[in-house]
Design a protein around this motif. Structure first.
Motif, PDB file in Angstrom:
ATOM      1  N   UNK A  28     -23.162   1.929  -7.085  1.00 29.48           N
ATOM      2  CA  UNK A  28     -23.389   0.555  -7.202  1.00 29.48           C
ATOM      3  C   UNK A  28     -23.038  -0.300  -8.351  1.00 29.48           C
ATOM      4  N   UNK A  29     -22.880   0.542  -9.341  1.00 32.68           N
ATOM      5  CA  UNK A  29     -22.314  -0.084 -10.575  1.00 32.68           C
ATOM      6  C   UNK A  29     -20.991  -0.097 -10.945  1.00 32.68           C
ATOM      7  N   UNK A  30     -20.047   0.701 -10.142  1.00 33.34           N
ATOM      8  CA  UNK A  30     -18.844   0.910 -10.159  1.00 33.34           C
ATOM      9  C   UNK A  30     -18.258   1.108  -8.861  1.00 33.34           C
ATOM     10  N   UNK A  31     -17.538  -0.226  -8.436  1.00 29.03           N
ATOM     11  CA  UNK A  31     -16.655  -0.149  -7.142  1.00 29.03           C
ATOM     12  C   UNK A  31     -15.366   0.310  -7.264  1.00 29.03           C
ATOM     13  N   UNK A  32     -14.751   1.146  -6.116  1.00 30.52           N
ATOM     14  CA  UNK A  32     -13.321   1.684  -6.147  1.00 30.52           C
ATOM     15  C   UNK A  32     -12.799   0.921  -5.046  1.00 30.52           C
ATOM     16  N   UNK A  33     -11.677   0.461  -5.340  1.00 32.11           N
ATOM     17  CA  UNK A  33     -10.845  -0.310  -4.399  1.00 32.11           C
ATOM     18  C   UNK A  33      -9.124   0.119  -4.387  1.00 32.11           C
ATOM     19  N   UNK A  34      -9.139   0.940  -3.081  1.00 28.83           N
ATOM     20  CA  UNK A  34      -7.813   1.630  -2.960  1.00 28.83           C
ATOM     21  C   UNK A  34      -6.836   0.573  -2.424  1.00 28.83           C
ATOM     22  N   UNK A  35      -5.743   0.557  -2.923  1.00 30.77           N
ATOM     23  CA  UNK A  35      -4.488  -0.375  -2.492  1.00 30.77           C
ATOM     24  C   UNK A  35      -3.654   0.741  -1.922  1.00 30.77           C
ATOM     25  N   UNK A  36      -3.313   0.409  -0.566  1.00 27.23           N
ATOM     26  CA  UNK A  36      -2.011   1.181  -0.159  1.00 27.23           C
ATOM     27  C   UNK A  36      -0.834   0.192   0.033  1.00 27.23           C
ATOM     28  N   UNK A  37       0.181   0.243  -0.781  1.00 29.03           N
ATOM     29  CA  UNK A  37       1.217  -0.718  -0.877  1.00 29.03           C
ATOM     30  C   UNK A  37       2.426   0.022  -0.272  1.00 29.03           C
ATOM     31  N   UNK A  38       3.319  -0.689   0.730  1.00 24.42           N
ATOM     32  CA  UNK A  38       4.107  -0.335   1.151  1.00 24.42           C
ATOM     33  C   UNK A  38       5.282  -1.058   0.816  1.00 24.42           C
ATOM     34  N   UNK A  39       6.530  -0.403   0.111  1.00 27.97           N
ATOM     35  CA  UNK A  39       7.466  -1.273  -0.580  1.00 27.97           C
ATOM     36  C   UNK A  39       8.781  -0.818   0.145  1.00 27.97           C
ATOM     37  N   UNK A  40       9.654  -1.709   0.700  1.00 32.66           N
ATOM     38  CA  UNK A  40      11.045  -1.333   1.338  1.00 32.66           C
ATOM     39  C   UNK A  40      12.078  -1.528  -0.200  1.00 32.66           C
ATOM     40  N   UNK A  41      12.604  -0.555  -0.436  1.00 33.87           N
ATOM     41  CA  UNK A  41      13.609  -0.540  -1.749  1.00 33.87           C
ATOM     42  C   UNK A  41      15.001  -0.602  -1.201  1.00 33.87           C
ATOM     43  N   UNK A  42      15.848  -1.491  -1.616  1.00 33.38           N
ATOM     44  CA  UNK A  42      17.315  -1.342  -1.278  1.00 33.38           C
ATOM     45  C   UNK A  42      17.935  -0.094  -1.832  1.00 33.38           C
ATOM     46  N   UNK A  43      17.628   0.083  -2.943  1.00 33.05           N
ATOM     47  CA  UNK A  43      18.213   1.228  -3.890  1.00 33.05           C
ATOM     48  C   UNK A  43      16.988   1.975  -4.599  1.00 33.05           C
ATOM     49  N   UNK A  44      17.786   3.323  -4.869  1.00 39.27           N
ATOM     50  CA  UNK A  44      16.523   3.986  -5.933  1.00 39.27           C
ATOM     51  C   UNK A  44      16.606   3.336  -7.319  1.00 39.27           C
ATOM     52  N   UNK A  45      15.464   3.015  -7.858  1.00 39.95           N
ATOM     53  CA  UNK A  45      15.562   2.101  -9.063  1.00 39.95           C
ATOM     54  C   UNK A  45      14.069   2.146  -9.512  1.00 39.95           C
ATOM     55  N   UNK A  46      14.114   1.662 -10.994  1.00 39.75           N
ATOM     56  CA  UNK A  46      12.787   1.565 -11.575  1.00 39.75           C
ATOM     57  C   UNK A  46      12.179   0.041 -11.503  1.00 39.75           C
ATOM     58  N   UNK A  47      10.760  -0.177 -11.110  1.00 38.05           N
ATOM     59  CA  UNK A  47      10.137  -1.172 -10.835  1.00 38.05           C
ATOM     60  C   UNK A  47       8.947  -1.299 -11.541  1.00 38.05           C
TER      61      UNK A  47
END
Length: 826
Positions: free
Chosen positions: A222-241
């Motif tokens: 109750x004193x610490x909520x955990x929120x998980x984000x599942x993010x899908x990213x489409x990348x044109x090339x292999x690269x750093x972001x």
């Protein structure tokens, strides 16, 4: 495909940053034209996008107003035509230099062939889906031409129906993934629309784009909520972001193609999201951005409410419970069913959806059911529900029929589910996903097998197709899309038909013994289920609403205009029969409208109070909140947003603290219902008085009202009151504490038997928006109105002798007219 796991401590409200590598081009704002494919009379007229063919024909004065008079009948030819839309737009070199160009249709209604610069790029067949096409190769610098041909949904549906050796209940509409109400309902007209009914846009992007975000919550601490984000990213090339959520960021290496990232955030001392009436509907704003070389290339925003929701179905001594727990608290659900707000959907702006939710919140509701014969609502609706603490029971778009089970149909529905669940799943307001409306009940209780003369083989095939869709495909798709703690699915509403005893012992119930079964309103007190998700009664809308679709000379029951705006086959007859039971039936049309609204309000008051005072029942959602056109219907708010008497009564009946008096064999029992979570102490007072204000009998006591309770707090023996004349007396019951109060009036006879006096009603203007209403005698159902449209904070209320009632107006008026029940009596 790559998966990364990251963990941040959250900080909110990062500054806004502009980005250049992603651009949206709204093609809705281009100049559009439309024509009939086969009828030379309708060749290339200006069109509006988003829009429908009906509204485009109307805007070009090619048809009369579909809602006026009986015009609906003469406009049925439109549904059998094929229609074509086109536009030309300029693409710059800068736009075409982007690595990706996606043409996105948020809504095509329904069977559409799309070509771009002469090349066919899409065949669409579902108005509920989002259609995306990579058009980078088809676009060219300079002028581009986009053409969309809409084939008649009626003809398409009939063509599909012919492929079966048996007839499915629901006619041609069931073969079209299109709003079923467009084909007509017992509260709505038949306007089978076609057109680009939602936004169409080009999306240009480079390097990478965020394609989806899903969230899940862990609130065990109750004193610490955990929120998980599942993010899908489409990348044109292999690269750093650089991936940022608000002010926190992480650098990561993406692979070419799809990348799935899982990020967990911790929120110290979280504020929970609560339903309306139980606390604040607190929302945490999030901004998820993707950057490269310190330049943002994509950004998504969402609001998250931290809460837990459970659907509890436990076996008990009579059957099985059906209720919702929110944040570990059982919550009694109070609300209504919602239908699409217009027959022509693009006319329903964000403000219309926001107004629907506001009307629910102001009336003390905490749940709305999006009914399965309409459409998945616009984002503005769910955002308003999130902000106002209104939970959503979300039907999938199937209603009152049986549907095909072929692989093409099922694949289409599966993607429909994916599109809409992906769009809506992060809203804290989503409480339940429901497979359909009344399909199961229809199959088992409406006699379809006999009506359509099915063989045993036909029946087996139809039922197997039903199970394949609602017990396999949809729940299995939800299993893939939703985390377990957010996956609440109910195959069909109701679970058992209203004619069966078992319908009141488990699951949700649609009770239509009142209205369809012609049973008296008093049956509501006996027919109480575990969760009442449908029940209702019709009334007529305000006289101003009638004047919007009928000439003054047509305001009578024999006119075609009035008849055509009642879609139930015996609607007016049913209203009249119930009215004669409880009221003196007026001859004047305007008085009849008024009394029809009182009749609906009183019947629904009886139903709601029966549900709220029964400990086994944990929800009451009446049919229906709104209308899709001006009509006599079950709505509590009409098409133009005017509150009927029932909506004012619903506001009172849904108050956090409710007093309800029930007549038993030898006594009158006064219940106090407290939906709040906390107890409170106060004074309870009962006064019997005549209609002139003379006190005949009274009693007082004090007590504590527990939280989340519905208990009898006062009982009066009938023998104590038998010497008083029931037709001339009223029982006033009130409860007062430091910060809570409630009151109720109980009458011993039906309204038609009350011996009312002619009231002297005085209206005093206190300021531009505040008026005081006074009467010298008891006055039933005081109805305030004005020539100007204004909203009265209360209306159709009773006034005790000598009582002063203050009313707020939404805007100033020149004068206020007043009517009471006495004025309608002969």
């Amino acid at each position: 495909m790559r998966t990364l796991l990251l963990k941040f401590m959250i900080v909110f409200l990062s500054p806004m940053v502009l980005w250049a590598q992603k651009k949206e081009r709204n093609l809705s704002s281009e100049k559009w034209q439309f024509k009939s494919v086969h009828n030379d009379k309708y060749k290339w007229f200006p069109a509006k996008v988003p829009g429908t063919v009906h509204t485009d024909l109307l805007a070009n004065q090619l048809i009369p107003d579909p809602f006026f008079d009986a015009n609906e009948k003469q406009l049925q030819w439109i549904e059998n035509e094929d229609w074509q839309y086109q536009t030309a737009f300029i693409i710059s070199k800068e736009e075409l230099d982007h690595q990706n160009a996606i043409l996105q249709f948020d809504g095509l209604d329904t069977f559409a062939e799309v070509t771009l610069n002469g090349t066919k790029i899409l065949s669409a067949n579902n108005m509920f889906r989002t259609w995306k096409v990579d058009v980078r190769k088809q676009l060219k610098i300079g002028q581009n031409k986009l053409e969309i041909t809409f084939n008649s949904a009626v003809k398409k549906g009939k063509e599909e129906a012919k492929k079966l050796t048996y007839t499915l209940p629901g006619d041609e509409k069931i073969f079209t993934r299109k709003a079923q109400y467009h084909f007509g309902w017992d509260w709505g007209p038949r306007f089978v629309t076609a057109g680009i009914y939602k936004k169409v846009a080009l999306h240009f992007w480079d390097n990478a784009t965020i394609t989806n975000i899903k969230t899940n919550q862990d609130l065990t601490n109750k004193s610490l909520a955990k929120v998980e984000f599942a993010i899908e990213i489409n990348s044109k090339n292999a690269s750093q972001y650089e991936l940022k959520i608000n002010e926190k960021s992480e650098f990561l290496q993406l692979e070419k193609g799809k990348n799935n990232l899982s990020l967990t955030y911790e929120i110290k001392n979280p504020k929970l999201w609560w339903p309306n009436g139980l606390g604040e509907a607190h929302l945490y704003p999030f901004e998820v951005s993707l950057a490269q070389n310190k330049q943002i290339i994509d950004i998504k925003k969402l609001n998250i409410g931290l809460r837990t929701i459970e659907l509890i179905q436990d076996k008990d001594e009579i059957g099985k419970s059906f209720y919702f727990k929110v944040n570990d608290q059982p919550v009694f659900m109070k609300g209504a069913n919602v239908i699409p707000p217009d027959s022509f959907l693009p006319r329903a702006t964000d403000s219309v959806y926001q107004s629907i939710v506001k009307n629910a919140a102001v009336a003390n509701m905490n749940m709305l059911r999006v009914w399965g014969g309409g459409v998945y609502a616009e984002d503005a609706f769910y955002e308003a529900c999130d902000k106002n603490g209104i939970l959503v029971w979300q039907d999938f778009m199937f209603a009152c029929a049986m549907y095909p089970g072929d692989e093409t149909f099922l694949a289409n529905v599966k993607q429909e589910v994916v599109d809409n669940v992906s769009r809506l799943q992060n809203h804290p307001s989503i409480a339940l996903w429901c497979g359909n409306n009344e399909n199961d009940e229809g199959w088992h209780n409406w006699g379809w097998q006999k009506q359509y003369n099915y063989s045993a083989q036909d029946s087996t095939k139809i039922w197997n197709d039903y199970q394949k869709l609602f017990h396999e495909l949809i729940p299995q798709t939800l299993d893939r899309l939703l985390p377990k703690n957010e996956n609440r699915y109910w195959p069909s509403s109701p679970s058992i038909g209203w004619g069966k005893k078992e319908s009141l012992l488990s699951g949700d119930a649609h009770y239509w013994g009142v209205w369809w079964g012609m049973e008296p309103f008093e049956m509501y007190r006996q027919k109480v289920g575990r969760f009442m998700s449908e029940y209702g009664f019709q009334s007529m809308p305000d006289i101003k609403t009638f004047q919007a679709f009928a000439k003054s000379s047509e305001l009578h029951f024999d006119s075609e205009a009035v008849k055509s705006h009642q879609k139930h086959p015996t609607g007016y007859k049913t209203i009249n029969e119930y009215m004669a039971r409880d009221y003196q039936v007026p001859n004047n049309f305007e008085d009849y409208i008024y009394v029809s609204q009182l009749l609906q309000a009183e019947g629904m008051k009886m139903a709601i109070e029966a549900h709220r005072t029964d400990r086994r029942c944990m929800g009451t959602l009446f049919w229906q909140l709104n209308d899709c056109w001006p009509v006599t219907s079950w709505s509590s708010v009409d098409y133009f947003g005017r509150w009927k008497a029932f909506h004012h009564q619903a506001k009172r009946s849904f108050e956090e603290v409710l007093i309800s008096v029930k007549e038993e064999e030898s006594s009158y029992k006064a219940y106090i219902v407290n939906d709040g979570l906390n107890p409170f102490e106060g004074q309870f007072e009962v006064v019997l008085q005549d209609f002139n204000g003379k006190k005949l009998w009274s009693a007082k006591n004090t007590g504590v009202i527990p939280g989340s309770s519905n208990l009898v707090h006062f009982e009066i023996s009938k023998s104590d009151l038998e010497s008083f004349e029931s037709k001339k007396t009223v029982l006033s019951v009130s409860f007062d504490s430091e910060n809570k109060s409630a009151n109720s009036l109980f009458y011993f006879v039906k309204p038609k038997d009350l011996q009312l006096s002619n009231p002297n009603i005085q209206i005093t203007k206190l300021d531009e928006l505040t008026y005081e209403i006074f009467s010298d005698v008891l006055t039933k159902n005081v109805f305030l109105s004005s020539e100007e449209d204004t909203f009265f904070s209360d209306n159709y209320f009773d006034i005790l002798p000598g009582q002063k009632v203050q009313i707020q107006l939404s805007n100033s008026v020149k004068a206020i007219q007043v009517k009471s029940l006495f004025d309608t009596m002969p």
